[in-house]
Design a protein around this motif. Structure first.
Motif, PDB file in Angstrom:
ATOM      1  N   CYS A 123     -10.717   6.503   4.096  1.00 41.61           N
ATOM      2  CA  CYS A 123     -11.227   6.242   2.744  1.00 41.61           C
ATOM      3  C   CYS A 123     -12.012   4.937   2.766  1.00 41.61           C
ATOM      4  O   CYS A 123     -11.482   3.905   3.187  1.00 41.61           O
ATOM      5  CB  CYS A 123     -10.029   6.144   1.788  1.00 41.61           C
ATOM      6  SG  CYS A 123     -10.428   5.547   0.155  1.00 41.61           S
ATOM      7  N   ARG A 176     -10.293   2.141   0.936  1.00 39.95           N
ATOM      8  CA  ARG A 176      -9.170   1.506   1.649  1.00 39.95           C
ATOM      9  C   ARG A 176      -9.701   0.445   2.617  1.00 39.95           C
ATOM     10  O   ARG A 176      -9.151  -0.648   2.724  1.00 39.95           O
ATOM     11  CB  ARG A 176      -8.354   2.562   2.418  1.00 39.95           C
ATOM     12  CG  ARG A 176      -7.125   1.943   3.067  1.00 39.95           C
ATOM     13  CD  ARG A 176      -6.241   2.932   3.802  1.00 39.95           C
ATOM     14  NE  ARG A 176      -5.007   2.252   4.214  1.00 39.95           N
ATOM     15  CZ  ARG A 176      -4.063   2.789   4.975  1.00 39.95           C
ATOM     16  NH1 ARG A 176      -4.186   4.031   5.396  1.00 39.95           N
ATOM     17  NH2 ARG A 176      -2.988   2.106   5.308  1.00 39.95           N
ATOM     18  N   VAL A 199     -13.732   5.484  -5.275  1.00 41.54           N
ATOM     19  CA  VAL A 199     -13.199   6.694  -4.618  1.00 41.54           C
ATOM     20  C   VAL A 199     -11.993   7.161  -5.420  1.00 41.54           C
ATOM     21  O   VAL A 199     -11.088   6.357  -5.715  1.00 41.54           O
ATOM     22  CB  VAL A 199     -12.761   6.418  -3.157  1.00 41.54           C
ATOM     23  CG1 VAL A 199     -12.259   7.697  -2.493  1.00 41.54           C
ATOM     24  CG2 VAL A 199     -13.893   5.816  -2.347  1.00 41.54           C
ATOM     25  N   MET A 224      -8.480   9.105  -6.155  1.00 49.05           N
ATOM     26  CA  MET A 224      -7.308   9.431  -5.338  1.00 49.05           C
ATOM     27  C   MET A 224      -7.266  10.937  -5.082  1.00 49.05           C
ATOM     28  O   MET A 224      -7.786  11.715  -5.854  1.00 49.05           O
ATOM     29  CB  MET A 224      -6.027   8.991  -6.051  1.00 49.05           C
ATOM     30  CG  MET A 224      -5.903   7.481  -6.140  1.00 49.05           C
ATOM     31  SD  MET A 224      -4.317   6.978  -6.801  1.00 49.05           S
ATOM     32  CE  MET A 224      -3.278   7.113  -5.355  1.00 49.05           C
ATOM     33  N   HIS A 256      -6.454  12.897   0.584  1.00 49.55           N
ATOM     34  CA  HIS A 256      -6.749  11.984   1.696  1.00 49.55           C
ATOM     35  C   HIS A 256      -5.896  10.719   1.644  1.00 49.55           C
ATOM     36  O   HIS A 256      -5.763  10.030   2.648  1.00 49.55           O
ATOM     37  CB  HIS A 256      -8.240  11.610   1.676  1.00 49.55           C
ATOM     38  CG  HIS A 256      -8.606  10.755   0.501  1.00 49.55           C
ATOM     39  ND1 HIS A 256      -8.870  11.275  -0.741  1.00 49.55           N
ATOM     40  CD2 HIS A 256      -8.708   9.415   0.370  1.00 49.55           C
ATOM     41  CE1 HIS A 256      -9.144  10.285  -1.578  1.00 49.55           C
ATOM     42  NE2 HIS A 256      -9.043   9.161  -0.934  1.00 49.55           N
ATOM     43  N   CYS A 269      -1.540   5.635   2.227  1.00 47.79           N
ATOM     44  CA  CYS A 269      -2.356   4.423   2.040  1.00 47.79           C
ATOM     45  C   CYS A 269      -1.522   3.327   1.388  1.00 47.79           C
ATOM     46  O   CYS A 269      -0.756   3.576   0.455  1.00 47.79           O
ATOM     47  CB  CYS A 269      -3.558   4.754   1.159  1.00 47.79           C
ATOM     48  SG  CYS A 269      -4.524   3.302   0.751  1.00 47.79           S
TER      49      CYS A 269
HETATM   50  S1  SF4 Z   1      -4.955   5.087  -2.544  1.00 44.18           S
HETATM   51 FE1  SF4 Z   1      -6.393   6.681  -1.925  1.00 44.18          FE
HETATM   52  S2  SF4 Z   1      -8.267   6.253  -3.056  1.00 44.18           S
HETATM   53 FE2  SF4 Z   1      -7.026   4.404  -3.141  1.00 44.18          FE
HETATM   54  S3  SF4 Z   1      -7.742   3.197  -1.421  1.00 44.18           S
HETATM   55 FE3  SF4 Z   1      -6.021   4.363  -0.703  1.00 44.18          FE
HETATM   56  S4  SF4 Z   1      -6.870   6.211   0.197  1.00 44.18           S
HETATM   57 FE4  SF4 Z   1      -8.475   5.278  -1.053  1.00 44.18          FE
END
Ligand code: SF4
Length: 457
Positions: free
Chosen positions: A16, A19, A202, A204, A207, A214
């Motif tokens: 991402c 991220r 981006v 959620m 991914h 994440c």
């Molecule tokens: S939670 Fe999801 S959208 Fe937010 S930074 Fe992490 S991977 Fe990206």
């Protein structure tokens, strides 16, 4: 462009762009790091150091600093002319810095080994290795092979740890070569992120947990406007319970008193701690047992909990054989788990095979009537789940895991793995917490059983 992109942050960017950006410029927005994550990281480091014993006599390129840096790269260049085996050899190319756990030189050829604390090669290891191969080969190394060193799932510890048997390595050179093409473009895309003036937008989605959860999820969740979150909130489901009485009675015909409501807790060690155990084998360290000698009789309780230091299995087996007697159904919630653990005990402790097989033959499963496809016990409030943690609050709302210090099996397992490191007072508190948690697991089964029985009367 400073500082360079590390392998970890490249992989964040692949997962991402947001991220990657948050990690680079807003680390403070990350979820608080819990003890479990830190321990997993530490265990990974310990396993990497253990695997160095497969290639003894090497020199380490990493100094005091925690992460690989330009200094490690410079030291690696020095070591390349001094030694044939380098640990943590780091290289930089196209603003990407990465290291391999073990680099071996034979003549003009190099062999790279990356160590993973798993029982095999996973898909995400290949993306890791592909980037390492990209950097190393573009730095001029003639890589003859690239291997993932991982645990040998068939290794059984007997006495001292045999590092040569504990690990095995799998060549992934073909897979990583096949993944080279998009890497330069991926890096170019990630580099552009560094110049952005604001956090990329981006949403959620799936991914966020692929390949790993994440660590900015709390930040992203909080960005969803309150109004939208309210809209997302589900309407409270109907808590009415519907029981097919005939089907329930026919199901429980196989249950023979005394009823033994039984549950194990297990722990898994990548590096086997005990004799006669394999990497990531489920080691039972605790059980709780509630006994109903006959309908409406006084409920009895027995339990076992290891000391967190020595192998708990022999003591557990002996006490379990005594506690479970010789007749009556042993009720589990998801029989596959308990059956699997007992079958493994019978293999590793063949002197108890007869008794353990007899216990296995008495196991029954309380869970199936709650499966949506069985439909014997149904409530909209189960939300399609048949986990005891979701069924219990609907059927027995007065009984709850909420008040406990430990509320799920993963935490129990993790904390048990830490027990040996604790001071006596903390260890005593942990024992109480573990006993309380497992006690509730079997009490929950008893109360669910009683509730359904009262509904079909
Ligand atoms: S939670 Fe999801 S959208 Fe937010 S930074 Fe992490 S991977 Fe990206």
């Amino acid at each position: 462009m400073k500082p360079p992109i590390s392998k970890t942050t490249y992989l964040y960017g692949m997962q991402c762009h947001k991220r990657f950006y948050l990690n680079r410029f807003h680390k403070a927005f990350a979820n608080p790091e819990d003890e479990q994550t830190q321990l997993i990281f530490q265990r990974g480091t310990d396993v990497g150091e253990l695997a160095q014993q497969l290639f003894p006599g090497g020199l380490n390129a990493q100094g005091e600093e925690k992460y690989h840096s330009e200094k490690t790269v410079l030291r690696t260049q020095e070591l390349l002319v001094q030694t044939e085996i380098i640990y943590e050899a780091a290289f930089i190319y196209n603003d990407v810095i990465c290291a391999v756990d073990i680099l071996v030189r034979k003549g003009n050829n190099y062999y790279a080994f990356e160590v993973k604390s798993t029982n095999g090669v996973k898909e995400q290891h290949l993306d890791d290795a592909a980037l390492q191969y990209y950097v190393l080969s573009n730095c001029g190394l003639n890589l003859s092979n690239f291997s993932i060193v991982h645990f040998n799932r068939d290794y059984i510890r007997l006495g001292e740890l045999d590092v040569k048997q504990l690990f095995t390595s799998s060549s992934v050179i073909e897979e990583v070569e096949a993944r080279q093409k998009p890497i330069a473009k991926n890096i170019a895309d990630i580099k552009k992120l560094v110049w952005l003036k604001k956090i990329p937008d981006v949403e959620m989605g799936a991914h966020c947990n692929k390949p790993y959860a994440c660590n900015f999820s709390e930040y992203c969740l909080n960005l969803i406007p309150e109004s939208e979150r309210e809209l997302e909130e589900e309407v409270e489901p109907d808590t009415a319970i519907r029981v097919d009485a005939d089907a329930w009675k026919s199901f429980r015909e196989d249950f023979v008193f005394p009823l033994y409501f039984f549950d194990f807790e297990t722990v898994m060690y990548g590096v086997p701690e005990y004799n006669f155990s394999r990497p990531y084998q489920q080691i039972p360290f605790q059980y709780s047992l509630h006994i109903l000698l006959k309908p409406n009789s006084k409920l009895l309780h027995k339990s076992y909990l290891g000391d967190g230091i020595s192998d708990p299995r022999r003591d557990l087996i002996e006490q379990m054989i005594g506690d479970l007697g010789e007749r009556g159904s042993i009720i589990t919630w998801n029989i596959t788990f308990e059956r699997g653990v007992i079958a493994k005990l019978a293999i590793d402790f063949p002197e108890y095979e007869k008794e353990l097989n007899a216990i296995q033959a008495r196991l029954v499963d309380l869970m199936p009537p709650f499966r949506p496809n069985w439909g014997i016990v149904y409530s909209e409030a189960f939300r399609g789940s048949y986990s005891i943690k979701n069924i219990l609050p609907v059927l027995v709302p007065e009984l709850s895991y909420q008040e406990l210090n430990i509320q799920e099996g993963g935490t129990a397992s993790f904390l048990y793995g830490q027990m040996a490191l604790l001071e006596p007072k903390e260890r005593e508190q942990l024992r109480v917490d573990l006993l309380d948690y497992c006690h509730l697991d079997t009490l929950a089964m008893v109360r669910i059983w009683e509730r359904i029985e009262s509904l079909v009367k």
